[in-house]
Design an enzyme around this catalytic site. Sequence first.
Site, PDB file in Angstrom:
ATOM      1  N   TYR A 260      -9.000 -11.705   6.694  1.00 47.88           N
ATOM      2  CA  TYR A 260     -10.052 -12.253   6.589  1.00 47.88           C
ATOM      3  C   TYR A 260      -9.604 -13.827   6.246  1.00 47.88           C
ATOM      4  O   TYR A 260      -8.603 -13.704   5.552  1.00 47.88           O
ATOM      5  CB  TYR A 260     -11.240 -11.761   5.723  1.00 47.88           C
ATOM      6  CG  TYR A 260     -10.867 -11.603   4.197  1.00 47.88           C
ATOM      7  CD1 TYR A 260     -10.842 -12.460   3.477  1.00 47.88           C
ATOM      8  CD2 TYR A 260     -10.531 -10.388   4.106  1.00 47.88           C
ATOM      9  CE1 TYR A 260     -10.414 -12.355   1.955  1.00 47.88           C
ATOM     10  CE2 TYR A 260     -10.067  -9.903   2.691  1.00 47.88           C
ATOM     11  CZ  TYR A 260     -10.156 -11.110   1.813  1.00 47.88           C
ATOM     12  OH  TYR A 260      -9.628 -10.865   0.400  1.00 47.88           O
TER      13      TYR A 260
ATOM     14  N   ASP B  60     -10.024   2.290   2.560  1.00 47.19           N
ATOM     15  CA  ASP B  60      -9.847   1.365   3.641  1.00 47.19           C
ATOM     16  C   ASP B  60     -10.756   2.043   4.871  1.00 47.19           C
ATOM     17  O   ASP B  60     -11.629   1.274   5.414  1.00 47.19           O
ATOM     18  CB  ASP B  60      -8.322   1.275   4.338  1.00 47.19           C
ATOM     19  CG  ASP B  60      -7.538   0.191   3.336  1.00 47.19           C
ATOM     20  OD1 ASP B  60      -8.083  -0.659   2.691  1.00 47.19           O
ATOM     21  OD2 ASP B  60      -6.348   0.242   3.313  1.00 47.19           O
TER      22      ASP B  60
ATOM     23  N   LYS C 244       0.843  -1.120  -0.050  1.00 47.73           N
ATOM     24  CA  LYS C 244       0.094  -0.107   0.060  1.00 47.73           C
ATOM     25  C   LYS C 244       0.783   1.348   0.130  1.00 47.73           C
ATOM     26  O   LYS C 244       0.489   2.279  -0.741  1.00 47.73           O
ATOM     27  CB  LYS C 244      -0.976   0.158   1.141  1.00 47.73           C
ATOM     28  CG  LYS C 244      -2.139  -0.992   1.003  1.00 47.73           C
ATOM     29  CD  LYS C 244      -3.019  -0.907   2.135  1.00 47.73           C
ATOM     30  CE  LYS C 244      -4.050  -2.168   1.834  1.00 47.73           C
ATOM     31  NZ  LYS C 244      -5.220  -2.143   2.748  1.00 47.73           N
TER      32      LYS C 244
ATOM     33  N   GLY D 237       0.338   0.868   6.350  1.00 52.85           N
ATOM     34  CA  GLY D 237      -0.460   1.397   5.438  1.00 52.85           C
ATOM     35  C   GLY D 237      -1.861   1.540   5.680  1.00 52.85           C
ATOM     36  O   GLY D 237      -2.761   2.628   5.867  1.00 52.85           O
TER      37      GLY D 237
ATOM     38  N   GLY E  60      -0.875  -2.594  15.109  1.00 52.67           N
ATOM     39  CA  GLY E  60      -0.170  -2.447  13.770  1.00 52.67           C
ATOM     40  C   GLY E  60      -0.009  -1.112  13.461  1.00 52.67           C
ATOM     41  O   GLY E  60      -0.862  -0.196  13.811  1.00 52.67           O
ATOM     42  N   ALA E  61       0.863  -0.697  12.618  1.00 55.17           N
ATOM     43  CA  ALA E  61       1.127   0.779  12.197  1.00 55.17           C
ATOM     44  C   ALA E  61       1.598   0.702  10.795  1.00 55.17           C
ATOM     45  O   ALA E  61       2.349   1.604  10.245  1.00 55.17           O
ATOM     46  CB  ALA E  61       2.082   1.387  13.048  1.00 55.17           C
TER      47      ALA E  61
END
Length: 259
Positions: free
Chosen positions: A220, A106, A69, A134, A131-132
């Site tokens: 997912y 997103d 991303k 994109g 998390g960090a």
Amino acid sequence: MKTKDIYHVIGYPVKHSLSPKIQMQLATKYNQDIAFTAVEIEPQDLEQKIQEFKSNPSVKGLSVTVPHKEKVFAMCDNSDELAKDVKAASNVIFTEDRQMIALNYDGLGIVNDIKNNHKVSIKNKSVLVIGAGGAAKAVVAAIIAEKPKSITIANRTKSKADDIKKLFAYKYSVDVASFENITGKYDIVINSTSASIDGQMLPLSKDNFGENGFAYDLMYAENGTIFTKWCDDNNIKNADGKGMLMELSKAVFKYWRNL
Ligand code: ATR
């Protein structure tokens, strides 16, 4: 004869992606004669592949997933406001003159799914984003707009969580927490890492969830991810990222096809 318009989802890995199926269903529904396929691209090949897409006038758009991303955003000629805000692209549109425009759906995808499909309000809630990358940045931007009580970020590489804090400091004070030792209780916990793809659980405990806590995994899998299964085992209401993908897919499809 006019050739078919082509779209791809790109990532590494990408085999698990539901995007081709979702986009082709939308194409049937809206009577659009397009081709949409998954293309697995290793990080070292990304630049060359993007140039190939750019020089093929039949390629009209891309969906972008882990870990591309931020790099794809950097290769674009221009971007919409959201992508510019977070310097990451969830999608790309190629214009007639082969300009490559970064889009980011997103945040819209996750907020629409949490609020409209799971009926969980974000307003005045304490939110933990793990998390960090994109995707995390787009998620944080969209969550801020929902006026939560607080946003905390925990990431394996702490400096990237600090970068997100800096990115939004002009409009919101994001807290940074230790990844290895997550303390405190949260109303909403969002897993924006790709740990689930690696089959790795996050260092969370049931105590990190407030009463009626809700967990969301951007990843997912057919029968849920390792994270959503852990939530099921601990009686925590949860969702994986299929709904987010569905929401963002609908929005980007309409944009791509000018509907
Ligand atoms: P995306 O663009 O989808 O956000 P990304 O930019 O590659 O993808 O970010 C992936 C995120 O998942 C990062 O926060 C990464 O942590 P690091 O910044 O420390 O690399 C996180 N991540 C990936 N695998 C992980 C794992 N096994 N455990 C914990 N975090 C992980």
